[in-house]
Design a protein around this motif. Structure first.
Motif, PDB file in Angstrom:
ATOM      1  N   CYS A 101     -10.831 -34.657  37.018  1.00 19.29           N
ATOM      2  CA  CYS A 101     -10.679 -35.986  36.414  1.00 19.29           C
ATOM      3  C   CYS A 101      -9.721 -35.915  35.235  1.00 19.29           C
ATOM      4  O   CYS A 101      -9.827 -35.033  34.383  1.00 19.29           O
ATOM      5  CB  CYS A 101     -12.043 -36.507  35.963  1.00 19.29           C
ATOM      6  SG  CYS A 101     -11.989 -38.118  35.157  1.00 19.29           S
ATOM      7  N   GLN A 102      -8.794 -36.869  35.174  1.00 16.39           N
ATOM      8  CA  GLN A 102      -7.762 -36.862  34.147  1.00 16.39           C
ATOM      9  C   GLN A 102      -7.922 -37.962  33.101  1.00 16.39           C
ATOM     10  O   GLN A 102      -7.292 -37.911  32.058  1.00 16.39           O
ATOM     11  CB  GLN A 102      -6.391 -37.009  34.825  1.00 16.39           C
ATOM     12  CG  GLN A 102      -6.072 -35.869  35.781  1.00 16.39           C
ATOM     13  CD  GLN A 102      -5.006 -36.249  36.791  1.00 16.39           C
ATOM     14  OE1 GLN A 102      -5.161 -37.201  37.541  1.00 16.39           O
ATOM     15  NE2 GLN A 102      -3.915 -35.492  36.808  1.00 16.39           N
ATOM     16  N   ALA A 103      -8.764 -38.955  33.380  1.00 15.23           N
ATOM     17  CA  ALA A 103      -8.872 -40.076  32.445  1.00 15.23           C
ATOM     18  C   ALA A 103     -10.214 -40.769  32.594  1.00 15.23           C
ATOM     19  O   ALA A 103     -10.771 -40.855  33.697  1.00 15.23           O
ATOM     20  CB  ALA A 103      -7.736 -41.075  32.684  1.00 15.23           C
ATOM     21  N   TYR A 104     -10.722 -41.259  31.456  1.00 13.89           N
ATOM     22  CA  TYR A 104     -11.965 -42.032  31.420  1.00 13.89           C
ATOM     23  C   TYR A 104     -11.733 -43.246  30.535  1.00 13.89           C
ATOM     24  O   TYR A 104     -11.279 -43.116  29.396  1.00 13.89           O
ATOM     25  CB  TYR A 104     -13.113 -41.195  30.854  1.00 13.89           C
ATOM     26  CG  TYR A 104     -14.440 -41.942  30.793  1.00 13.89           C
ATOM     27  CD1 TYR A 104     -15.411 -41.736  31.751  1.00 13.89           C
ATOM     28  CD2 TYR A 104     -14.703 -42.864  29.781  1.00 13.89           C
ATOM     29  CE1 TYR A 104     -16.620 -42.416  31.716  1.00 13.89           C
ATOM     30  CE2 TYR A 104     -15.900 -43.560  29.736  1.00 13.89           C
ATOM     31  CZ  TYR A 104     -16.850 -43.331  30.701  1.00 13.89           C
ATOM     32  OH  TYR A 104     -18.041 -44.020  30.654  1.00 13.89           O
ATOM     33  N   GLU A 145     -19.761 -40.874  25.575  1.00 10.97           N
ATOM     34  CA  GLU A 145     -19.781 -39.935  24.451  1.00 10.97           C
ATOM     35  C   GLU A 145     -19.317 -38.548  24.894  1.00 10.97           C
ATOM     36  O   GLU A 145     -18.493 -37.905  24.222  1.00 10.97           O
ATOM     37  CB  GLU A 145     -21.190 -39.866  23.867  1.00 10.97           C
ATOM     38  CG  GLU A 145     -21.314 -38.952  22.661  1.00 10.97           C
ATOM     39  CD  GLU A 145     -22.739 -38.896  22.125  1.00 10.97           C
ATOM     40  OE1 GLU A 145     -22.939 -38.242  21.084  1.00 10.97           O
ATOM     41  OE2 GLU A 145     -23.639 -39.493  22.737  1.00 10.97           O
ATOM     42  N   ALA A 146     -19.844 -38.076  26.034  1.00  7.21           N
ATOM     43  CA  ALA A 146     -19.448 -36.761  26.533  1.00  7.21           C
ATOM     44  C   ALA A 146     -17.986 -36.744  26.960  1.00  7.21           C
ATOM     45  O   ALA A 146     -17.270 -35.758  26.743  1.00  7.21           O
ATOM     46  CB  ALA A 146     -20.351 -36.356  27.698  1.00  7.21           C
ATOM     47  N   ALA A 147     -17.524 -37.845  27.576  1.00  6.33           N
ATOM     48  CA  ALA A 147     -16.117 -37.916  27.985  1.00  6.33           C
ATOM     49  C   ALA A 147     -15.197 -37.879  26.771  1.00  6.33           C
ATOM     50  O   ALA A 147     -14.136 -37.243  26.800  1.00  6.33           O
ATOM     51  CB  ALA A 147     -15.877 -39.183  28.799  1.00  6.33           C
ATOM     52  N   ALA A 148     -15.594 -38.567  25.701  1.00  9.62           N
ATOM     53  CA  ALA A 148     -14.783 -38.571  24.476  1.00  9.62           C
ATOM     54  C   ALA A 148     -14.680 -37.174  23.884  1.00  9.62           C
ATOM     55  O   ALA A 148     -13.650 -36.800  23.305  1.00  9.62           O
ATOM     56  CB  ALA A 148     -15.393 -39.536  23.460  1.00  9.62           C
ATOM     57  N   LEU A 149     -15.742 -36.392  24.031  1.00  7.58           N
ATOM     58  CA  LEU A 149     -15.764 -35.032  23.476  1.00  7.58           C
ATOM     59  C   LEU A 149     -15.030 -34.033  24.368  1.00  7.58           C
ATOM     60  O   LEU A 149     -14.259 -33.190  23.880  1.00  7.58           O
ATOM     61  CB  LEU A 149     -17.217 -34.597  23.288  1.00  7.58           C
ATOM     62  CG  LEU A 149     -17.444 -33.147  22.819  1.00  7.58           C
ATOM     63  CD1 LEU A 149     -16.894 -32.951  21.411  1.00  7.58           C
ATOM     64  CD2 LEU A 149     -18.920 -32.793  22.883  1.00  7.58           C
ATOM     65  N   SER A 170      -6.998 -31.633  28.189  1.00  2.00           N
ATOM     66  CA  SER A 170      -5.773 -32.448  28.214  1.00  2.00           C
ATOM     67  C   SER A 170      -5.953 -33.757  28.969  1.00  2.00           C
ATOM     68  O   SER A 170      -4.988 -34.306  29.513  1.00  2.00           O
ATOM     69  CB  SER A 170      -4.605 -31.647  28.829  1.00  2.00           C
ATOM     70  OG  SER A 170      -4.375 -30.464  28.097  1.00  2.00           O
ATOM     71  N   GLY A 171      -7.184 -34.256  28.999  1.00  2.00           N
ATOM     72  CA  GLY A 171      -7.455 -35.535  29.624  1.00  2.00           C
ATOM     73  C   GLY A 171      -7.415 -36.674  28.625  1.00  2.00           C
ATOM     74  O   GLY A 171      -7.282 -36.469  27.410  1.00  2.00           O
ATOM     75  N   THR A 172      -7.536 -37.887  29.116  1.00  2.00           N
ATOM     76  CA  THR A 172      -7.462 -39.090  28.284  1.00  2.00           C
ATOM     77  C   THR A 172      -8.824 -39.768  28.229  1.00  2.00           C
ATOM     78  O   THR A 172      -9.454 -39.981  29.271  1.00  2.00           O
ATOM     79  CB  THR A 172      -6.436 -40.079  28.858  1.00  2.00           C
ATOM     80  OG1 THR A 172      -5.151 -39.466  28.839  1.00  2.00           O
ATOM     81  CG2 THR A 172      -6.408 -41.371  28.050  1.00  2.00           C
ATOM     82  N   PHE A 173      -9.271 -40.097  27.038  1.00  2.00           N
ATOM     83  CA  PHE A 173     -10.457 -40.933  26.854  1.00  2.00           C
ATOM     84  C   PHE A 173     -10.065 -42.133  26.008  1.00  2.00           C
ATOM     85  O   PHE A 173      -9.389 -41.996  24.991  1.00  2.00           O
ATOM     86  CB  PHE A 173     -11.591 -40.191  26.149  1.00  2.00           C
ATOM     87  CG  PHE A 173     -12.709 -41.121  25.725  1.00  2.00           C
ATOM     88  CD1 PHE A 173     -13.698 -41.475  26.619  1.00  2.00           C
ATOM     89  CD2 PHE A 173     -12.726 -41.685  24.448  1.00  2.00           C
ATOM     90  CE1 PHE A 173     -14.702 -42.368  26.251  1.00  2.00           C
ATOM     91  CE2 PHE A 173     -13.729 -42.569  24.070  1.00  2.00           C
ATOM     92  CZ  PHE A 173     -14.714 -42.910  24.974  1.00  2.00           C
ATOM     93  N   ALA A 211      -3.594 -41.103  38.850  1.00  3.16           N
ATOM     94  CA  ALA A 211      -4.522 -40.247  38.125  1.00  3.16           C
ATOM     95  C   ALA A 211      -5.893 -40.254  38.775  1.00  3.16           C
ATOM     96  O   ALA A 211      -6.311 -41.259  39.372  1.00  3.16           O
ATOM     97  CB  ALA A 211      -4.640 -40.713  36.672  1.00  3.16           C
ATOM     98  N   ARG A 212      -6.602 -39.136  38.660  1.00  2.00           N
ATOM     99  CA  ARG A 212      -8.032 -39.125  38.978  1.00  2.00           C
ATOM    100  C   ARG A 212      -8.753 -39.720  37.770  1.00  2.00           C
ATOM    101  O   ARG A 212      -8.736 -39.146  36.686  1.00  2.00           O
ATOM    102  CB  ARG A 212      -8.527 -37.706  39.270  1.00  2.00           C
ATOM    103  CG  ARG A 212      -8.392 -37.330  40.727  1.00  2.00           C
ATOM    104  CD  ARG A 212      -9.267 -36.148  41.135  1.00  2.00           C
ATOM    105  NE  ARG A 212      -9.338 -36.073  42.593  1.00  2.00           N
ATOM    106  CZ  ARG A 212      -9.921 -35.109  43.270  1.00  2.00           C
ATOM    107  NH1 ARG A 212     -10.503 -34.106  42.628  1.00  2.00           N
ATOM    108  NH2 ARG A 212      -9.950 -35.119  44.590  1.00  2.00           N
ATOM    109  N   VAL A 213      -9.427 -40.844  37.988  1.00  2.00           N
ATOM    110  CA  VAL A 213      -9.918 -41.628  36.860  1.00  2.00           C
ATOM    111  C   VAL A 213     -11.333 -42.110  37.149  1.00  2.00           C
ATOM    112  O   VAL A 213     -11.723 -42.297  38.304  1.00  2.00           O
ATOM    113  CB  VAL A 213      -8.970 -42.820  36.590  1.00  2.00           C
ATOM    114  CG1 VAL A 213      -8.808 -43.708  37.811  1.00  2.00           C
ATOM    115  CG2 VAL A 213      -9.420 -43.637  35.382  1.00  2.00           C
TER     116      VAL A 213
END
Length: 350
Positions: free
Chosen positions: A20-23, A36-40, A46-49, A70-72
């Motif tokens: 996964c590259q972006a959330y 919260e976990a994705a932000a951390l 090197s992913g995007t939150f 992107a895998r999102v």
């Protein structure tokens, strides 16, 4: 690597293992730990939150990132998923792969923040407008929160379609030991994506077809891949169904209660078995028919007033009586409660 993990956090770790590259998302109980976990964790690989200003914004950001190849993913619960439904229909209509996690809370309306399974209709039957399907996976453990998220990304790419991880609040909030193993991920080629290169600059990602025949051709194309998915992607688990006289059917946290109810019934001499759908769509209808081939009665238990039970009855088509027991509002039936219901239905056969 073995570790103690919360279900909502396991989703993000599974997503990262899947490449996964972006959330993009907006917090809502009981799914907030996913954001919260994705932000951390995502920036560490090197992913995007990005926390969007609303669920409507989040699902449209998912649309944009998916269109760029992107895998999102995103995640939400009840009221948030209701706001995302139009965007999910657009994603399906545009054949854009993405993963959406629904950690179900009580409803309708604002309801409460306690666990339910009342989003089954919204996720399995579409929810948004038009002729489309979501691929829907139902984890029953923290391990499966990670594993089925990985699978959801694979299925989303395979069918160029939204894939849903449908978990009740209990599975999202509980902590269990899990095993995570890193594997190198090779993301599939996306020649259809808009990526700013001369080869892809001409690509246009849209779900609008102004001519009636053109739209019908597109819908038939979607239909063909859904038929293909229904033939090869249905997944399930069974327990002691070979000699079962009564079959219990449930998914998510309910299936764990039913597993213990089967064990209690067996200790008392009643031949009970368990059928757990892992994919809610495609629903494992053929496997259910086989599991229920010799039983006298089927008991479906859900954290709702009856949603999946309709698919169970449709699959069995009157061949065996299908009973239902449900709890709502965040109440989960105890093993003893299910056992009592089971005995009532067994006595009715005598």
């Amino acid at each position: 690597m073995r570790q103690l993990c919360k279900g909502n956090v396991a989703v993000v770790k599974g997503a990262i293992l899947a490449g996964c590259q972006a959330y993009y998302g907006y917090p809502i109980t009981p799914a907030s730990e996913i954001a919260e976990a994705a932000a951390l964790l995502l920036p560490q690989v090197s992913g995007t939150f990005l926390q969007a200003e609303s669920e409507v914004a989040a699902i449209n950001m998912v649309y944009g990132a998916a269109a760029a190849g992107a895998r999102v993913m995103t995640a939400s619960s009840g009221p948030g998923l209701s706001l995302m439904q139009e965007g999910i229909s657009y994603l399906a209509g545009s054949e854009l792969p993405c993963v959406i996690v629904d950690v179900v809370r009580g409803g309708p309306g604002l309801g409460n923040i306690a666990p339910e399974q009342s989003d089954y209709f919204a996720m399995v039957k579409g929810g948004g407008h038009g002729c489309y399907r979501n691929l829907v996976l139902a984890p029953a453990s923290v391990q499966e929160m990670a594993d089925l998220t990985v699978l959801a990304f694979e299925l989303a790419d395979k069918y160029r379609n939204p894939a849903i991880v449908l978990a009740d609040g209990f599975i999202g909030q509980m902590m269990e030991p899990i095993e995570l193993e890193y594997h190198e991920v090779r993301l599939p080629e996306r020649p259809w994506a808009v990526q700013g290169t001369p080869e892809t600059r001409k690509n246009l990602i849209s779900s609008i077809y102004l001519e009636t025949d053109a739209l019908e051709e597109h819908v038939r194309k979607l239909e063909a891949k859904y038929i293909r998915a229904s033939q090869i992607e249905a997944r399930h688990e069974t327990l002691q169904t070979e000699d079962a006289e009564v079959l219990l059917v449930g998914y998510g946290i309910t299936s764990r209660v039913l597993r213990s109810a089967v064990e209690m019934a067996r200790r008392e001499g009643l031949k009970a078995g368990l059928f757990r759908p892992i994919t809610l769509w495609p629903f494992p209808a053929k496997a259910l028919v086989e599991a229920a081939n010799k039983v006298n009665r089927v008991l479906v238990v859900e954290l709702s007033n009856g949603q999946m039970v309709e698919d169970v009855r449709l699959a069995l088509n009157g061949k065996v009586p299908v009973e239902f027991y449900g709890r709502t509002g965040g109440n989960v039936p105890s093993v003893e409660e299910v056992h009592s219901q089971l005995m009532q239905h067994v006595m009715a056969l005598i």
